[in-house]
Design a protein around this motif. Structure first.
Motif, PDB file in Angstrom:
ATOM      1  N   UNK A 125      66.106 -50.217   0.543  1.00 38.12           N
ATOM      2  CA  UNK A 125      65.994 -48.763   0.608  1.00 38.12           C
ATOM      3  C   UNK A 125      65.261 -48.279  -0.632  1.00 38.12           C
ATOM      4  N   UNK A 126      64.010 -48.701  -0.748  1.00 35.08           N
ATOM      5  CA  UNK A 126      63.105 -48.336  -1.826  1.00 35.08           C
ATOM      6  C   UNK A 126      63.416 -49.057  -3.139  1.00 35.08           C
TER       7      UNK A 126
ATOM      8  N   UNK B 237      62.998 -54.172  -5.157  1.00 36.77           N
ATOM      9  CA  UNK B 237      62.026 -53.193  -4.672  1.00 36.77           C
ATOM     10  C   UNK B 237      61.698 -53.473  -3.217  1.00 36.77           C
ATOM     11  N   UNK B 238      61.560 -52.409  -2.437  1.00 42.79           N
ATOM     12  CA  UNK B 238      61.184 -52.564  -1.039  1.00 42.79           C
ATOM     13  C   UNK B 238      59.666 -52.430  -0.907  1.00 42.79           C
ATOM     14  N   UNK B 239      59.089 -53.302  -0.131  1.00 47.43           N
ATOM     15  CA  UNK B 239      57.651 -53.237   0.146  1.00 47.43           C
ATOM     16  C   UNK B 239      57.282 -51.836   0.644  1.00 47.43           C
ATOM     17  N   UNK B 240      56.256 -51.262   0.066  1.00 50.28           N
ATOM     18  CA  UNK B 240      55.825 -49.920   0.465  1.00 50.28           C
ATOM     19  C   UNK B 240      56.216 -48.839  -0.527  1.00 50.28           C
ATOM     20  N   UNK B 241      57.101 -49.156  -1.466  1.00 52.92           N
ATOM     21  CA  UNK B 241      57.467 -48.171  -2.488  1.00 52.92           C
ATOM     22  C   UNK B 241      56.221 -47.767  -3.271  1.00 52.92           C
ATOM     23  N   UNK B 242      56.050 -46.483  -3.520  1.00 51.57           N
ATOM     24  CA  UNK B 242      54.917 -46.018  -4.309  1.00 51.57           C
ATOM     25  C   UNK B 242      55.031 -46.521  -5.744  1.00 51.57           C
TER      26      UNK B 242
ATOM     27  N   UNK C 233      46.997 -51.842  -5.670  1.00 55.28           N
ATOM     28  CA  UNK C 233      47.618 -51.067  -4.605  1.00 55.28           C
ATOM     29  C   UNK C 233      48.458 -49.977  -5.231  1.00 55.28           C
ATOM     30  N   UNK C 234      48.564 -48.854  -4.523  1.00 55.30           N
ATOM     31  CA  UNK C 234      49.427 -47.790  -5.024  1.00 55.30           C
ATOM     32  C   UNK C 234      50.842 -47.934  -4.496  1.00 55.30           C
ATOM     33  N   UNK C 235      51.107 -49.020  -3.778  1.00 52.47           N
ATOM     34  CA  UNK C 235      52.448 -49.276  -3.257  1.00 52.47           C
ATOM     35  C   UNK C 235      52.891 -50.683  -3.629  1.00 52.47           C
ATOM     36  N   UNK C 236      54.211 -50.868  -3.672  1.00 54.45           N
ATOM     37  CA  UNK C 236      54.748 -52.208  -3.903  1.00 54.45           C
ATOM     38  C   UNK C 236      54.471 -53.073  -2.685  1.00 54.45           C
ATOM     39  N   UNK C 237      53.918 -54.252  -2.924  1.00 57.10           N
ATOM     40  CA  UNK C 237      53.645 -55.227  -1.870  1.00 57.10           C
ATOM     41  C   UNK C 237      54.517 -56.456  -2.093  1.00 57.10           C
TER      42      UNK C 237
ATOM     43  N   UNK D 259      62.558 -58.791 -11.409  1.00 53.11           N
ATOM     44  CA  UNK D 259      62.028 -57.994 -10.295  1.00 53.11           C
ATOM     45  C   UNK D 259      61.935 -58.850  -9.047  1.00 53.11           C
ATOM     46  N   UNK D 260      62.445 -58.341  -7.950  1.00 54.52           N
ATOM     47  CA  UNK D 260      62.287 -58.993  -6.652  1.00 54.52           C
ATOM     48  C   UNK D 260      61.777 -57.938  -5.660  1.00 54.52           C
ATOM     49  N   UNK D 261      60.990 -58.382  -4.671  1.00 59.45           N
ATOM     50  CA  UNK D 261      60.485 -57.484  -3.633  1.00 59.45           C
ATOM     51  C   UNK D 261      60.965 -57.992  -2.278  1.00 59.45           C
ATOM     52  N   UNK D 262      61.517 -57.093  -1.465  1.00 59.68           N
ATOM     53  CA  UNK D 262      61.972 -57.460  -0.122  1.00 59.68           C
ATOM     54  C   UNK D 262      61.068 -56.787   0.910  1.00 59.68           C
ATOM     55  N   UNK D 263      61.074 -57.307   2.136  1.00 60.59           N
ATOM     56  CA  UNK D 263      60.210 -56.787   3.199  1.00 60.59           C
ATOM     57  C   UNK D 263      60.513 -55.330   3.510  1.00 60.59           C
ATOM     58  N   UNK D 264      59.496 -54.646   4.001  1.00 57.89           N
ATOM     59  CA  UNK D 264      59.663 -53.253   4.426  1.00 57.89           C
ATOM     60  C   UNK D 264      60.800 -53.170   5.460  1.00 57.89           C
ATOM     61  N   UNK D 265      61.699 -52.232   5.254  1.00 57.13           N
ATOM     62  CA  UNK D 265      62.826 -52.054   6.163  1.00 57.13           C
ATOM     63  C   UNK D 265      64.043 -52.892   5.814  1.00 57.13           C
ATOM     64  N   UNK D 266      63.913 -53.767   4.813  1.00 52.99           N
ATOM     65  CA  UNK D 266      65.035 -54.641   4.427  1.00 52.99           C
ATOM     66  C   UNK D 266      65.737 -54.147   3.161  1.00 52.99           C
TER      67      UNK D 266
END
Length: 361
Positions: A163-164, A122-127, A19-23, A154-161
């Motif tokens: 700020x990138x 990292x926020x989900x959806x970051x390029x 993916x080209x975005x963080x999931x 590294x941790x990933x949070x849901x989109x909208x939770x």
């Protein structure tokens, strides 16, 4: 039968591996996490300690202890978090800011920075491309400062939770024998020096948010100060203290110093180095440059008889070429900073209350 589950129509919610975005899967601790670490972080920071991918960094200091001293050195340890918005700005990005901020916190204490850690939220959806750009600039910043990044998370949070990107960096440095810098050390008669113009970083960030354009390019002053501090301390071991006036600006730094040392500080407005663009933007936005953040400047307090010599040393360094004395330590009004204006009046410069410019570092 109504409500029955058709097993044949079920599918495994397997994350997309490319993916080209963080999931969210990039923060799972599984294959996607491993791919992100291998293809993004290790590509920039491929040193043996980090590449071992242990839960901790094991650092062998025996080599430089033998070459520098038979004594166990004093260590300095610091940590800071960076939440700047926008992520990319003239003169840097959130990655360079994270490296420089932690290096500078060590350097102004007289330490020689050695090792860093970095934790990414990292926020989900970051390029992915943006993340790689940030990591690459952090690698360059580490190289420029002579430090090694040895561990991270590294941790990933849901989109909208989020700020990138949010980044937390910690740093370790060692302090050579004989150094004891502290904001408790200022004495009446000392001079207050600053390494260059103030307010550049904060106004750059604000101008990006507000779409303010200048006749000339205004950039953040984000930079590693450890080479400058090392040159200063070797030339003038009598330096009482150094601080980098980041959030809260020069005003908050000097108020902390005045309170800790039980002295007063007198500033001379006519000597404050402020770029024309910064002064104009501050007037337009209703800001005081004394409270605006800097990310590549330092304030030093030094005995008066050493001030001019130290200024010459500072001015010989690229990051201190605009160094100037901006004030003096006085026994009057202990704990208070007073600004002597260009028309002869005086006003108290208090500690920043609240947040003048949020999310600037």
């Amino acid at each position: 039968m109504p409500g029955a589950i058709n097993i044949g129509q079920l599918s495994c919610p397997r994350p997309i591996s490319k993916s080209d975005r963080v999931l969210l899967g990039h923060g799972s601790g599984g294959t996607m996490s491993a791919d992100l670490i291998r293809n993004t972080f290790l590509q920039e920071w491929d040193n043996p300690v980090l590449a071992a991918l242990e839960d901790q960094a094991t650092l062998d200091l025996s080599g430089w202890i033998r070459s520098n001293s038979h004594l166990i050195p004093r260590l300095a340890f610091t940590t800071d978090s960076f939440v700047v918005q926008p992520l990319f700005f003239p003169g840097g990005d959130i990655g360079t800011l994270a490296v420089h901020g932690t290096v500078n916190d060590l350097a102004v204490g007289g330490a020689i920075p050695q090792f860093l850690s970095a934790a990414f939220i990292l926020e989900e959806g970051l390029l992915i491309e943006d993340l790689r750009r940030i990591v690459a600039s952090m690698r360059t910043a580490c190289k420029d400062a002579g430090v090694t990044l040895v561990t991270g998370d590294t941790k990933v949070v849901n989109r909208g939770k989020g700020d990138q990107v949010f980044i937390t960096t910690s740093g370790i440095g060692w302090i050579p024998e004989g150094r004891s810098l502290s904001i408790h050390n200022a004495r009446p008669g000392d001079q207050v020096l600053i390494s260059g113009t103030i307010g550049d970083h904060g106004v750059t960030i604000m101008s990006q948010r507000e779409g303010i354009e200048f006749e000339t390019v205004l950039e953040s002053d984000s930079a590693p100060l450890n080479a400058l501090t090392e040159a200063m301390l070797k030339a003038c071991p009598k330096i009482r203290c150094m601080r980098d006036p980041t959030r809260g600006g020069v005003s908050s730094t000097l108020n902390e110093l005045a309170d800790a040392s039980g002295v007063g500080v007198k500033l001379w407005e006519s000597r404050l180095p402020i770029r024309r663009e910064v002064r104009g933007a501050c007037e337009m936005l209703g800001l005081d440059p004394l409270y605006v953040a800097n990310e590549g400047k330092l304030v030093a307090v030094v005995p008066a008889d050493a001030a001019e010599g130290l200024l010459q040393v500072m001015r010989s360094n690229r990051l201190g070429k605009n160094a100037v004395a901006i004030g003096e330590i006085v026994s009057d009004h202990p704990g208070i900073v007073v600004l002597k204006s260009m028309i002869g009046g005086e006003r108290v410069v208090t500690m920043l209350a609240g947040e003048q410019l949020p999310r600037i570092c």
